[in-house]
Motif scaffolding. Structure first.
Motif, PDB file in Angstrom:
ATOM      1  N   LEU A   1      11.208  30.002  39.328  1.00 48.48           N
ATOM      2  CA  LEU A   1       9.786  30.116  39.701  1.00 48.48           C
ATOM      3  C   LEU A   1       9.310  28.830  40.362  1.00 48.48           C
ATOM      4  O   LEU A   1       8.614  28.861  41.378  1.00 48.48           O
ATOM      5  CB  LEU A   1       8.933  30.411  38.456  1.00 48.48           C
ATOM      6  N   HIS A   2       9.712  27.707  39.797  1.00 44.19           N
ATOM      7  CA  HIS A   2       9.306  26.409  40.362  1.00 44.19           C
ATOM      8  C   HIS A   2       9.866  26.247  41.779  1.00 44.19           C
ATOM      9  O   HIS A   2       9.136  25.894  42.715  1.00 44.19           O
ATOM     10  CB  HIS A   2       9.813  25.288  39.447  1.00 44.19           C
ATOM     11  N   THR A   3      11.134  26.549  41.953  1.00 47.65           N
ATOM     12  CA  THR A   3      11.773  26.424  43.275  1.00 47.65           C
ATOM     13  C   THR A   3      11.050  27.312  44.281  1.00 47.65           C
ATOM     14  O   THR A   3      10.798  26.922  45.422  1.00 47.65           O
ATOM     15  CB  THR A   3      13.260  26.829  43.184  1.00 47.65           C
ATOM     16  N   SER A   4      10.722  28.508  43.842  1.00 50.05           N
ATOM     17  CA  SER A   4      10.095  29.468  44.739  1.00 50.05           C
ATOM     18  C   SER A   4       8.675  29.019  45.120  1.00 50.05           C
ATOM     19  O   SER A   4       8.289  29.070  46.297  1.00 50.05           O
ATOM     20  CB  SER A   4      10.100  30.832  44.052  1.00 50.05           C
ATOM     21  N   VAL A   5       7.895  28.551  44.150  1.00 46.51           N
ATOM     22  CA  VAL A   5       6.530  28.066  44.456  1.00 46.51           C
ATOM     23  C   VAL A   5       6.609  26.916  45.456  1.00 46.51           C
ATOM     24  O   VAL A   5       5.894  26.895  46.474  1.00 46.51           O
ATOM     25  CB  VAL A   5       5.795  27.607  43.166  1.00 46.51           C
ATOM     26  N   MET A   6       7.494  25.951  45.173  1.00 40.75           N
ATOM     27  CA  MET A   6       7.584  24.774  46.055  1.00 40.75           C
ATOM     28  C   MET A   6       8.069  25.201  47.450  1.00 40.75           C
ATOM     29  O   MET A   6       7.645  24.648  48.460  1.00 40.75           O
ATOM     30  CB  MET A   6       8.534  23.714  45.461  1.00 40.75           C
ATOM     31  N   GLY A   7       8.945  26.198  47.473  1.00 38.37           N
ATOM     32  CA  GLY A   7       9.460  26.702  48.758  1.00 38.37           C
ATOM     33  C   GLY A   7       8.357  27.379  49.566  1.00 38.37           C
ATOM     34  O   GLY A   7       8.232  27.173  50.776  1.00 38.37           O
ATOM     35  N   TRP A   8       7.546  28.183  48.881  1.00 41.05           N
ATOM     36  CA  TRP A   8       6.445  28.848  49.602  1.00 41.05           C
ATOM     37  C   TRP A   8       5.470  27.821  50.167  1.00 41.05           C
ATOM     38  O   TRP A   8       4.971  27.966  51.275  1.00 41.05           O
ATOM     39  CB  TRP A   8       5.700  29.837  48.688  1.00 41.05           C
ATOM     40  N   LEU A   9       5.210  26.769  49.398  1.00 39.35           N
ATOM     41  CA  LEU A   9       4.181  25.820  49.819  1.00 39.35           C
ATOM     42  C   LEU A   9       4.591  24.945  51.010  1.00 39.35           C
ATOM     43  O   LEU A   9       3.757  24.228  51.549  1.00 39.35           O
ATOM     44  CB  LEU A   9       3.720  24.964  48.632  1.00 39.35           C
ATOM     45  N   VAL A  10       5.845  25.024  51.419  1.00 37.83           N
ATOM     46  CA  VAL A  10       6.191  24.328  52.668  1.00 37.83           C
ATOM     47  C   VAL A  10       6.244  25.309  53.852  1.00 37.83           C
ATOM     48  O   VAL A  10       6.537  24.923  54.973  1.00 37.83           O
ATOM     49  CB  VAL A  10       7.512  23.501  52.565  1.00 37.83           C
TER      50      VAL A  10
END
Ligand code: BTN
Length: 249
Positions: free
Chosen positions: A179-188
């Motif tokens: 979930l963390h990886t995905s959130v950070m990925g979306w935010l870029v």
């Protein structure tokens, strides 16, 4: 806690690697701990996780229950600008939808950010901002996922847990990392890409709804996440917060 799903500092350190995180077995609210850490200078992406919350917060001043061993309660500290702020809750909802996809569960979003599987809520999202005078210091993105929560009869039609739906064991530590990886990925990603992906998942659009005593057709969403409702007189209203009720029948 199930024997295959250990959530403690060691398990999280193993899964989270070099990411900055704080784990407590029991917290009043992980958002409270994250808001305090944000003010103390936590880095972008830092995470607070608890196995249990004793005073978890939901949207619109509601309580959010997180008994030990059965759910994810995590809060991600995001040092974003004011322009990016509305995208944070979209990124959170999208990340949870993607984990549902990976488990073979078709997920959608009930506006603004309840992730649902077959019309039942499996996750709630609560973004909270910290300001210093006029400056946004950052946002805490609180994510609560029902992993193996049992629900009383009055909630069984509206709430559900991932593990029984997926029919496979779900481990929280790796799920938190994903979930963390995905959130950070979306935010870029570009704001446009995030908005389009969130909009595509919204199950509310095209439906007759009632929100804050306003009744009409949910016609669209704005880039700040506001829901556009066309009433029966043809007037378009923009609603930034509230609970959506779908017209029955
Ligand atoms: C909702 O009302 O749907 C939002 C629920 C958000 C719950 C999460 S659990 C982790 C974080 N800590 C809190 O106190 N609330 C959020």
């Amino acid at each position: 806690m199930s024997d295959y799903d250990i959530l403690d500092h060691a398990a999280l350190a193993d899964s989270l690697g070099t990411r900055a995180f704080r784990y407590v077995a029991s917290a009043a609210s992980t958002n409270d701990l994250a808001l305090a850490w944000l003010r103390e200078g936590a880095p972008h992406g830092a995470i607070v996780i608890a196995d249990e919350q004793t005073a978890g917060r939901g949207r619109l001043g509601r309580l959010w229950h997180t008994p030990p061993g059965v759910a994810i309660a995590m809060s991600i500290i995001l040092r974003v600008t004011v322009d990016t702020a509305p995208l944070v809750m979209m990124a959170g909802a999208l990340a949870v939808c993607e984990r549902c996809d990976a488990l073979g569960l078709p997920a959608g979003i009930k506006w603004p950010n309840d992730v649902q599987v077959s019309g039942r809520k499996i996750c709630g999202i609560l973004p909270e901002a910290v300001w210093q005078d006029e400056k946004l210091l950052g946002i805490v993105l609180g994510i609560g996922v029902n992993v193996r929560m049992a629900f009383a009869d009055d909630l069984k039609d509206t709430a559900a847990s991932l593990e029984p739906l997926a029919g496979v064991p779900v481990q929280r530590a790796p799920l938190i990392v994903q979930l963390h990886t995905s959130v950070m990925g979306w935010l870029v990603q570009s704001p446009h890409a995030i908005h389009i992906a969130w909009r595509q998942r919204l199950q509310t659009l095209g439906q007759r709804v009632t929100v804050n005593a306003l009744n009409g057709i949910a016609e669209g969403v704005q880039t700040d996440g506001a829901l556009l409702i066309r009433d029966d007189h043809g007037v378009l209203h923009s609603v930034l917060a509230g609970d959506v009720f779908l017209e029955q029948g």
